[in-house]
Design a protein around this motif. Sequence first.
Motif, PDB file in Angstrom:
ATOM      1  N   GLU A 296      33.405  44.006  42.884  1.00  0.00           N
ATOM      2  CA  GLU A 296      34.090  42.758  43.151  1.00  0.00           C
ATOM      3  C   GLU A 296      35.387  42.689  42.347  1.00  0.00           C
ATOM      4  O   GLU A 296      35.612  43.499  41.448  1.00  0.00           O
ATOM      5  CB  GLU A 296      33.208  41.547  42.827  1.00  0.00           C
ATOM      6  CG  GLU A 296      32.908  41.358  41.353  1.00  0.00           C
ATOM      7  CD  GLU A 296      32.189  40.034  41.101  1.00  0.00           C
ATOM      8  OE1 GLU A 296      31.594  39.471  42.039  1.00  0.00           O
ATOM      9  OE2 GLU A 296      32.240  39.555  39.950  1.00  0.00           O
ATOM     10  N   ARG A 297      36.216  41.736  42.686  1.00  0.00           N
ATOM     11  CA  ARG A 297      37.448  41.526  41.925  1.00  0.00           C
ATOM     12  C   ARG A 297      37.731  40.035  41.831  1.00  0.00           C
ATOM     13  O   ARG A 297      37.275  39.241  42.664  1.00  0.00           O
ATOM     14  CB  ARG A 297      38.627  42.243  42.569  1.00  0.00           C
ATOM     15  CG  ARG A 297      39.102  41.626  43.877  1.00  0.00           C
ATOM     16  CD  ARG A 297      40.401  42.248  44.336  1.00  0.00           C
ATOM     17  NE  ARG A 297      40.831  41.749  45.646  1.00  0.00           N
ATOM     18  CZ  ARG A 297      41.937  42.137  46.260  1.00  0.00           C
ATOM     19  NH1 ARG A 297      42.714  43.047  45.701  1.00  0.00           N
ATOM     20  NH2 ARG A 297      42.274  41.642  47.437  1.00  0.00           N
ATOM     21  N   THR A 298      38.487  39.665  40.810  1.00  0.00           N
ATOM     22  CA  THR A 298      38.955  38.298  40.640  1.00  0.00           C
ATOM     23  C   THR A 298      40.453  38.265  40.910  1.00  0.00           C
ATOM     24  O   THR A 298      41.192  39.128  40.442  1.00  0.00           O
ATOM     25  CB  THR A 298      38.676  37.784  39.216  1.00  0.00           C
ATOM     26  OG1 THR A 298      37.262  37.786  38.989  1.00  0.00           O
ATOM     27  CG2 THR A 298      39.209  36.369  39.033  1.00  0.00           C
ATOM     28  N   ILE A 299      40.874  37.289  41.683  1.00  0.00           N
ATOM     29  CA  ILE A 299      42.290  37.104  41.968  1.00  0.00           C
ATOM     30  C   ILE A 299      42.816  35.972  41.095  1.00  0.00           C
ATOM     31  O   ILE A 299      42.201  34.902  41.009  1.00  0.00           O
ATOM     32  CB  ILE A 299      42.524  36.799  43.451  1.00  0.00           C
ATOM     33  CG1 ILE A 299      42.183  38.044  44.283  1.00  0.00           C
ATOM     34  CG2 ILE A 299      43.958  36.375  43.713  1.00  0.00           C
ATOM     35  CD1 ILE A 299      42.369  37.861  45.760  1.00  0.00           C
ATOM     36  N   TYR A 300      43.943  36.212  40.433  1.00  0.00           N
ATOM     37  CA  TYR A 300      44.525  35.252  39.509  1.00  0.00           C
ATOM     38  C   TYR A 300      45.878  34.759  40.028  1.00  0.00           C
ATOM     39  O   TYR A 300      46.592  35.468  40.733  1.00  0.00           O
ATOM     40  CB  TYR A 300      44.762  35.902  38.137  1.00  0.00           C
ATOM     41  CG  TYR A 300      43.533  36.454  37.465  1.00  0.00           C
ATOM     42  CD1 TYR A 300      42.765  35.666  36.620  1.00  0.00           C
ATOM     43  CD2 TYR A 300      43.151  37.780  37.661  1.00  0.00           C
ATOM     44  CE1 TYR A 300      41.639  36.181  35.993  1.00  0.00           C
ATOM     45  CE2 TYR A 300      42.028  38.302  37.046  1.00  0.00           C
ATOM     46  CZ  TYR A 300      41.276  37.502  36.207  1.00  0.00           C
ATOM     47  OH  TYR A 300      40.163  38.019  35.587  1.00  0.00           O
ATOM     48  N   LEU A 301      46.202  33.541  39.613  1.00  0.00           N
ATOM     49  CA  LEU A 301      47.567  33.029  39.734  1.00  0.00           C
ATOM     50  C   LEU A 301      48.157  33.118  38.340  1.00  0.00           C
ATOM     51  O   LEU A 301      47.690  32.450  37.412  1.00  0.00           O
ATOM     52  CB  LEU A 301      47.571  31.581  40.232  1.00  0.00           C
ATOM     53  CG  LEU A 301      48.951  30.912  40.351  1.00  0.00           C
ATOM     54  CD1 LEU A 301      49.811  31.636  41.373  1.00  0.00           C
ATOM     55  CD2 LEU A 301      48.810  29.440  40.720  1.00  0.00           C
ATOM     56  N   SER A 302      49.173  33.946  38.163  1.00  0.00           N
ATOM     57  CA  SER A 302      49.742  34.209  36.845  1.00  0.00           C
ATOM     58  C   SER A 302      51.182  33.727  36.782  1.00  0.00           C
ATOM     59  O   SER A 302      51.966  33.957  37.708  1.00  0.00           O
ATOM     60  CB  SER A 302      49.688  35.714  36.529  1.00  0.00           C
ATOM     61  OG  SER A 302      48.364  36.189  36.597  1.00  0.00           O
ATOM     62  N   SER A 303      51.532  33.048  35.685  1.00  0.00           N
ATOM     63  CA  SER A 303      52.894  32.550  35.518  1.00  0.00           C
ATOM     64  C   SER A 303      53.125  32.189  34.058  1.00  0.00           C
ATOM     65  O   SER A 303      52.237  32.311  33.218  1.00  0.00           O
ATOM     66  CB  SER A 303      53.134  31.321  36.397  1.00  0.00           C
ATOM     67  OG  SER A 303      52.504  30.176  35.843  1.00  0.00           O
TER      68      SER A 303
END
Length: 286
Positions: free
Chosen positions: A255-262
């Motif tokens: 599995e993978r985790t998707i991030y919002l990065s800023s």
Amino acid sequence: MNLTYLQYFKKVFETRNITQAASALYISQPALSRAIKQLESELGVTLFYHTGRNIEATQYAHTFYPYVTKTLATLDDGFRAVNALNKETITSITLCLEVASVSAPNLMRIFSEKHPDMELTIIQHQLPENINASVLFITSDSKPDLINIPIISEPILVAVPKSHPLAQKARLQVTDIQQTPIIMLSSNNAFRHTVDMALEANHIHPKISSTTDDPATLRSIINQGLGITFFPKISWSYQANDTFVLKEIAGVSIERTIYLSSTLQEEHPLIQTIATTLREWFICPK
């Protein structure tokens, strides 16, 4: 209750003098007196009484005063926060899709519908020169120098054309992955990196037949029944009527985790609204 009346009450309580309070508030004495009477009528109590030319505060006024002071101070904080946000309002953003690029067209459509006043630029194949508050990343590799907010976690399964012999199996075996030619993304792709790490951890050595650097091309190849590949179930928008099925590998969980990065903090309004839009899209794609 009229907010202005609270401001009037506060000034009268602090000066204990209608004349001084009216002068400080830039209103007439009769107007101030009428406002205080109206406030007393709404509360159903007497706040002040006259002693000669001066006024005295009743026990009700003493009880009411700290609440009024706190309320007005909180409103002032709110005004300052809104003004500060207005000064740094971001009217355009650049969204760098390191993963989930096959969702770009629909994601852009949903975003435009929900945020019509914000200009959106999507980048898939190159990084912007300057990383600032208007640049955000959708990535599966959390970035050490940015704020990383988890959006979704999703399973990575094996996409098998419905006409393929492996489609009849309830689960695939490790030997199926090692003996059946498989199509992969290029080694510099973030999704490929996630898959490679998981396979290595499980001592699986796939038989790679070909690679492509474009996830949309890979999905098209699978749709045409030309091979099998690893497939992130949510972000690549799997549908039951697709021309392929998704299969687990027995004993192996990827599995993978998707991030919002800023550079922006999680509580920033822009981050909150974009994170919500992304979650709604990934969980309930339209």
